[in-house]
Scaffold this motif. Structure first.
Motif: not given
Length: 506
Positions: A269-274, A311-313, A406-410, A461-462
Motif C-alpha cells: 500500500q502506497l501513497m503514489a506521488l506523480n 520502506g520501499s515497493n 492504492i495497493g500494488f498487488t503481489g 529497492q534501496t
C-alpha cells in the motif's frame, strides 16, 4: 534442464506427531464434507471487464481466475505448479521454452484445448497477431510454434528470468473474442451470469480436466457490496457466506458466528506521488512528505495493527529478495520535513490533490489520516474520490493526478513488482525516471544466479527509498471471514480465490 522456481518463502514448523495429527484431522474433515450448495461472497469492487486480457482490476482477476486456467498455476507457497501444461523444458541458453500439454482438457463450450489455442492466446498477448501487445510481459516472445496438438514451443528474443512466472495467464479458445459478454475458459467454474452492479454468478464445471479439483460447490455468487458495513450486516442476516477482506472491527461485530483465515497479502500500500508534476518533481518535497507521514499511526488506526511497515515497493513476504531496514529510512520528523520544504521553496507548504478510489474504504481511511499528518507541515490535502473504474482510466492509464492511495498487488516474480518504476513501462503512472534504476532491473532480468539477482533487486529497492519515489506504507494483512460450517479457503502470495476447495461441513 532444472530451473529454480521463483517463489515466496513461507516458513512453517512442524514435527512428525503434528503432521500425523494434521493428516488424521484432514481425513476426518474430508469425511464430513457436504457436496453441493451455493456460496455467496461479498466483493467491494465492480467487475471492470470479464475478458481476462482486458481486465486490470485484481478483484476481477481473482473472481475470473476460477473460470480460466493457464499453462501453470501457483500453490500456497508461491511455487509454480502444472495446470494445463503437464510439463515443460527450458533450453540451456534460456531462450526456448517447450510445454507439453495435458490431453482431454476441454473448454466450457465442449471444444478440446490444443496447442493452437495456446499459440492463439500467446500471440494475442505478445502482439504477434498484428495488433498491439496486450501485456508487456510477453513482448519478449519472438515466435510461438505448435509442432503437434499437445506441444508448444516458445522462443524468446532474449533471456528473461521472469518469463516462467508469466505462464499463469489464462489460455483462451482460438478465434473466440466475446469474453466480455460470455467468457469461455477451462477452469473449475463456468460463467453463468453477470448483473452490472449486483452480482457475478459462476456454476460448477462437471467436466473439469483435473478430477481431483472438481468443485464441491454447485454455484458461486459474487455479490457487489462496496460498503463494508452492508457486507457485515448481510453476513449477520445470513445473506452472505464470505467476506474476503474484513477489519478487526468487523470481526468483533460478527463474533463467534464466523471462522477466519489471515495472512500477509504480499501487497504494497502506497501513497503514489506523480514524479513529473510540481512540486512532487522535487526530491526534497517528496522526502518531506515521507518525513511528515507516520506509518505506524496509519497501521494502528487503519489496519488496527494488522500490517507490516514498508520502506520501499516490496513486501518482506518475498524473503529472498527483500531489502531489510528500509522501513526506517524516513522516521517521522516534522521539523526536518518543514526544513526540506523551505529549501525546496515551499516554506508555507502547498496544496495537494489526493485521488482515492472510493470503492476501497481502507485507502479512503488511509487518505484521511495522511491529510491530518501533512497538515502539520503546511501541506493542505484535498481528497478527490472516484470510482475504481474511473481511477484505472485517469490515474493508472493516463497518469492524470498528483497523488493517490492504492495497493500494488503481489506477484510471483520480483521483476513484475519492481518493473512498475522502469521509465518506459506502460503503466509507470508514478512517472519515476532513473537510468540507473532501469539498468538494475534490466540486469536482474538477464541474471542466471539467484544470489546475484537478489542483490540487484535489493539495490533497486534501496534506490526507490533513497529517492522517495513515493510513500511506501505497509503490507496489510488480509483476513477472510467465513460463516461457520464453511471451510477450505486458502491463502496465497497473490490474491487468489481457490473456490474449488470450498465445502460445507454442516
Amino acid at each position: 534442464m532444472l530451473l529454480f522456481f521463483v517463489s515466496v518463502l513461507l516458513v512453517a514448523c512442524s514435527d512428525k506427531g503434528s503432521n500425523e495429527a494434521g493428516e488424521q484431522a484432514a481425513k476426518a474433515n474430508k469425511n464430513e464434507e457436504k457436496m453441493g450448495g451455493t456460496v455467496r461472497i461479498a466483493m467491494s469492487t465492480e467487475v471492470d471487464n470479464l475478458d481476462p486480457y482486458q481486465s486490470a482490476a485484481t478483484d476481477t482477476m481473482s473472481m475470473m481466475d476460477n473460470v480460466y486456467d493457464g499453462l501453470l498455476d501457483t500453490d500456497e507457497a508461491g511455487e509454480l505448479v502444472p495446470a494445463i501444461a503437464e510439463s515443460y523444458d527450458i533450453s540451456e541458453d534460456g531462450l526456448v521454452y517447450t510445454f507439453k500439454l495435458k490431453e482431454n482438457v476441454t473448454f466450457h463450450d465442449g471444444s478440446e484445448l490444443t496447442a493452437e489455442d495456446v499459440k492463439y492466446s500467446y500471440e494475442k498477448l505478445a502482439g504477434l497477431s498484428g495488433e498491439e501487445p496486450i501485456s508487456s510481459q510477453y513482448e519478449v516472445i519472438e515466435k510461438i510454434e505448435a509442432p503437434s496438438d499437445f506441444e508448444v514451443v516458445i522462443t524468446l528474443k532474449e533471456k528473461n528470468s521472469a518469463f516462467l512466472a508469466a505462464n499463469i495467464r489464462p489460455i483462451l479458445p482460438a478465434d473466440y473474442d466475446n469474453h466480455s459478454e460470455k467468457p469461455i475458459g477451462t477452469g473449475p467454474f463456468k460463467f453463468a451470469e453477470y448483473k452490472v452492479g449486483q452480482e457475478l454468478r459462476l456454476v460448477k464445471n462437471e467436466d473439469y480436466y483435473n478430477d481431483k479439483k472438481i468443485p464441491n460447490m454447485d454455484e458461486v455468487l459474487f455479490k457487489i457490496m462496496p460498503d463494508p458495513e452492508s457486507a457485515i450486516l448481510a453476513m449477520q442476516s445470513g445473506e452472505i457466506d464470505v467476506i474476503p477482506g474484513i477489519s478487526s472491527q468487523g470481526k468483533e461485530q460478527l463474533g463467534d458466528t464466523i471462522e477466519t483465515v489471515s495472512a500477509p497479502q504480499n501487497m504494497v500500500q502506497l501513497m503514489a506521488l506523480n514524479n513529473q508534476v510540481e512540486p512532487l518533481n522535487n526530491i526534497n518535497v517528496r522526502k518531506a512528505i515521507n518525513l511528515a507521514i507516520d506509518k505506524d499511526m496509519i497501521i494502528d488506526m487503519v489496519a488496527e495493527g494488522d500490517g507490516v511497515k514498508l520502506g520501499s515497493n516490496f513486501s518482506p513476504s518475498m524473503q529472498v529478495y527483500y531489502q531489510e531496514g528500509l522501513e526506517d529510512t524516513y522516521q517521522t520528523n516534522i521539523d526536518e520535513a518543514k526544513k526540506l520544504l523551505a529549501e525546496a521553496g515551499y516554506p508555507d507548504g502547498f496544496n495537494l490533490e489526493l485521488t482515492v478510489p472510493s470503492d476501497y474504504q481502507f485507502h479512503v481511511d488511509t487518505a484521511q489520516v495522511i491529510t491530518e499528518q501533512l497538515a502539520q507541515v503546511g501541506i493542505q490535502v484535498e481528497i478527490k474520490l472516484m470510482e475504481f473504474s474511473t481511477w484505472l482510466e485517469k490515474v493508472y492509464n493516463d497518469a492524470q493526478y498528483e497523488s493517490t492511495i492504492i495497493g500494488f498487488t503481489g506477484k510471483l516474480d520480483p521483476y513484475e513488482i519492481l518493473r512498475r518504476y522502469v521509465s518506459d513501462y506502460n503503466n509507470n503512472f508514478v512517472q519515476y525516471e532513473n537510468e540507473a534504476y532501469d539498468k538494475l532491473i534490466h540486469d536482474a532480468l538477464s541474471a542466471t544466479d539467484e544470489a546475484e539477482m537478489a542483490d540487484i533487486y535489493k539495490q533497486a529497492q534501496t534506490m526507490l527509498a533513497e529517492e522517495a519515489a513515493s510513500v511506501f506504507i505497509m503490507d496489510p494483512y488480509r483476513t477472510v471471514a467465513m460463516k461457520k460450517g464453511l471451510q477450505g479457503w486458502k491463502m496465497y502470495p497473490i490474491q487468489k480465490f481457490n473456490l474449488e476447495d470450498l465445502h460445507y461441513t454442516e
